[in-house]
Design an enzyme around this catalytic site. Structure first.
Site, PDB file in Angstrom:
ATOM      1  N   GLU A  25      -0.098  -8.229   8.241  1.00 29.33           N
ATOM      2  CA  GLU A  25       0.021  -6.642   8.427  1.00 29.33           C
ATOM      3  C   GLU A  25       1.187  -6.346   7.475  1.00 29.33           C
ATOM      4  OE1 GLU A  25      -1.770  -4.097   9.863  1.00 29.33           O
ATOM      5  OE2 GLU A  25      -3.061  -5.812   9.629  1.00 29.33           O
TER       6      GLU A  25
ATOM      7  N   ARG B  28      -0.233  -6.978 -21.540  1.00 28.09           N
ATOM      8  CA  ARG B  28      -0.959  -6.553 -22.593  1.00 28.09           C
ATOM      9  C   ARG B  28      -0.126  -5.490 -23.507  1.00 28.09           C
ATOM     10  NH1 ARG B  28      -3.494  -1.804 -22.871  1.00 28.09           N
ATOM     11  NH2 ARG B  28      -5.102  -2.535 -24.053  1.00 28.09           N
TER      12      ARG B  28
ATOM     13  N   PRO C 232       0.821  -1.251   0.067  1.00 32.80           N
ATOM     14  CA  PRO C 232      -0.087   0.150   0.035  1.00 32.80           C
ATOM     15  C   PRO C 232       0.984   1.200  -0.005  1.00 32.80           C
ATOM     16  CG  PRO C 232      -0.773  -1.204   1.663  1.00 32.80           C
ATOM     17  CD  PRO C 232       0.389  -2.050   1.263  1.00 32.80           C
TER      18      PRO C 232
ATOM     19  N   ASP D 236      -3.329   2.923 -27.248  1.00 35.17           N
ATOM     20  CA  ASP D 236      -3.477   3.270 -25.748  1.00 35.17           C
ATOM     21  C   ASP D 236      -2.302   4.258 -25.484  1.00 35.17           C
ATOM     22  OD1 ASP D 236      -5.375   1.653 -25.451  1.00 35.17           O
ATOM     23  OD2 ASP D 236      -4.309   0.076 -24.428  1.00 35.17           O
TER      24      ASP D 236
HETATM   25  C1  9D3 Z   1      -3.284  -0.381   8.739  1.00 35.82           C
HETATM   26  C2  9D3 Z   1      -2.330  -0.121   7.678  1.00 35.82           C
HETATM   27  N1  9D3 Z   1      -2.518  -1.097   6.505  1.00 35.82           N
HETATM   28  C3  9D3 Z   1      -1.860  -0.100   5.558  1.00 35.82           C
HETATM   29  C4  9D3 Z   1      -2.911   0.697   4.637  1.00 35.82           C
HETATM   30  C5  9D3 Z   1      -2.209  -2.558   6.634  1.00 35.82           C
HETATM   31  C6  9D3 Z   1      -2.332  -3.205   5.476  1.00 35.82           C
HETATM   32  C7  9D3 Z   1      -3.260  -3.185   4.884  1.00 35.82           C
HETATM   33  C8  9D3 Z   1      -3.321  -4.079   3.489  1.00 35.82           C
HETATM   34  C9  9D3 Z   1      -1.197  -3.959   5.085  1.00 35.82           C
HETATM   35  C10 9D3 Z   1      -1.122  -4.709   3.859  1.00 35.82           C
HETATM   36  C11 9D3 Z   1      -2.384  -4.930   3.322  1.00 35.82           C
HETATM   37  C12 9D3 Z   1      -2.411  -5.400   2.025  1.00 35.82           C
HETATM   38  N2  9D3 Z   1      -2.195  -4.774   0.702  1.00 35.82           N
HETATM   39  C13 9D3 Z   1      -1.417  -5.134   0.060  1.00 35.82           C
HETATM   40  O1  9D3 Z   1      -0.747  -6.186  -0.014  1.00 35.82           O
HETATM   41  C14 9D3 Z   1      -1.560  -4.428  -1.380  1.00 35.82           C
HETATM   42  C15 9D3 Z   1      -2.300  -3.161  -1.773  1.00 35.82           C
HETATM   43  C16 9D3 Z   1      -3.143  -2.429  -1.090  1.00 35.82           C
HETATM   44  O2  9D3 Z   1      -3.687  -2.922  -0.076  1.00 35.82           O
HETATM   45  N3  9D3 Z   1      -3.631  -1.333  -1.682  1.00 35.82           N
HETATM   46  C17 9D3 Z   1      -3.110  -1.006  -3.170  1.00 35.82           C
HETATM   47  N4  9D3 Z   1      -2.177  -1.590  -3.450  1.00 35.82           N
HETATM   48  C18 9D3 Z   1      -1.642  -2.657  -3.077  1.00 35.82           C
HETATM   49  S1  9D3 Z   1      -0.372  -3.580  -3.675  1.00 35.82           S
HETATM   50  C19 9D3 Z   1      -0.386  -4.710  -2.352  1.00 35.82           C
END
Ligand code: 9D3
Length: 257
Positions: free
Chosen positions: A119, A157, A92, A172
């Site tokens: 987490e 793609r 994230p 694109d």
């Molecule tokens: C409370 C903190 N969270 C971070 C925003 C913890 C957390 C949430 C979700 C840690 C890992 C995840 C899992 N998400 C992914 O692995 C992930 C992801 C996403 O949640 N949103 C957008 N892109 C991606 S790429 C990998």
């Protein structure tokens, strides 16, 4: 450009990743052997009887953290299996993927994607082995696997020969920075709604200008950030003047406020 020939995915859920890659565009590219896919499971690199891949976070708090050793051994096994490749961590906090980002990734010959669960992963693995961190947007997923499905689709793609009609990917990138114009097919009249007359005119240059104006109007209404990033060109301005459209005024909202 040689193009992408191999993708490795580090995941606790190889069946998930192999599953979506048996279908659709990525599935065909892999079935036709244009791209090789290999999944690696950190669980196969554990040495304890419980085969545990996660542990409680130092400092306390909710959730679990992926343990460094099985994860690092798994990444290193993937790395040493073939030619060198960047390790791309999907998380994230990564740089948000867009068209330029997809192009950047699509240029490599080999990519290793690292999916997190729980987490997060022990930060020392990131320090030691990760080259780039990418996100797919500001929303919370339950893990990296759905994100790797998105990123793989976007980069595969772009490979020459993957799309049926060869022009599409280049087209694109040509229109990157604009939302698409509306599309219509038969019948010309449907539930009191007519297809815009210009599309029935047979005047292809005029149709092109109309589509350009529609795309621009839509982009201005829904994604002004794209207009700021990719400024309006002279031909676009001309198309806009030709079709200062009031059409679409009573259409449903398609997106952002
Ligand atoms: C409370 C903190 N969270 C971070 C925003 C913890 C957390 C949430 C979700 C840690 C890992 C995840 C899992 N998400 C992914 O692995 C992930 C992801 C996403 O949640 N949103 C957008 N892109 C991606 S790429 C990998």
């Amino acid at each position: 450009m040689t193009g992408l020939r191999r993708i490795d995915v580090i995941t606790l859920f190889p069946a998930w990743v192999e599953g979506f890659n048996s279908l659709g565009l990525t599935g065909r590219a892999i079935a036709e052997d244009r791209i090789q896919l290999r999944c690696w499971n950190p669980r196969d690199f554990t040495e304890d009887v419980h085969r545990s891949v996660d542990d409680r976070p130092y400092g306390g708090g909710p959730g679990m953290v992926m343990r460094p050793e099985p994860l690092a051994c798994c990444i290193e096994a993937a790395l040493s299996d073939d030619q060198p490749a960047p390790v791309i961590f999907l998380a994230p906090h990564g740089r948000v993927l867009d068209h330029a980002g997809a192009n950047h990734l699509a240029q490599r010959e080999r990519l290793i994607f690292l999916c997190g669960r729980y987490e997060g992963i022990d930060e020392r693995v990131v320090d030691e082995l990760v080259d780039e961190v990418w996100s797919i947007g500001d929303f919370v997923l339950s893990g990296g696997e759905p994100a790797v499905a998105v990123v793989m689709d976007a980069v595969i793609r772009l490979q020459p020969g993957v799309l049926g009609h060869e022009q599409s990917a280049a087209q694109d990138s040509f229109v990157a920075g604009r939302l698409d114009h509306p599309h219509y097919t038969r019948p010309a009249q449907w539930r009191e709604r007519a297809v815009p007359e210009v599309l029935l005119s047979g005047d292809h240059a005029r149709i092109e200008r109309w589509r350009c104006a529609e795309a621009l109007t839509r982009t201005d209404a829904l994604r002004p950030d794209l207009l700021a990033k990719y400024p309006v060109s002279a031909p676009e301005r001309a198309a806009l003047r030709e079709f200062s459209s009031k059409e679409g005024a009573n259409k449903p909202e398609t997106g952002v406020q």
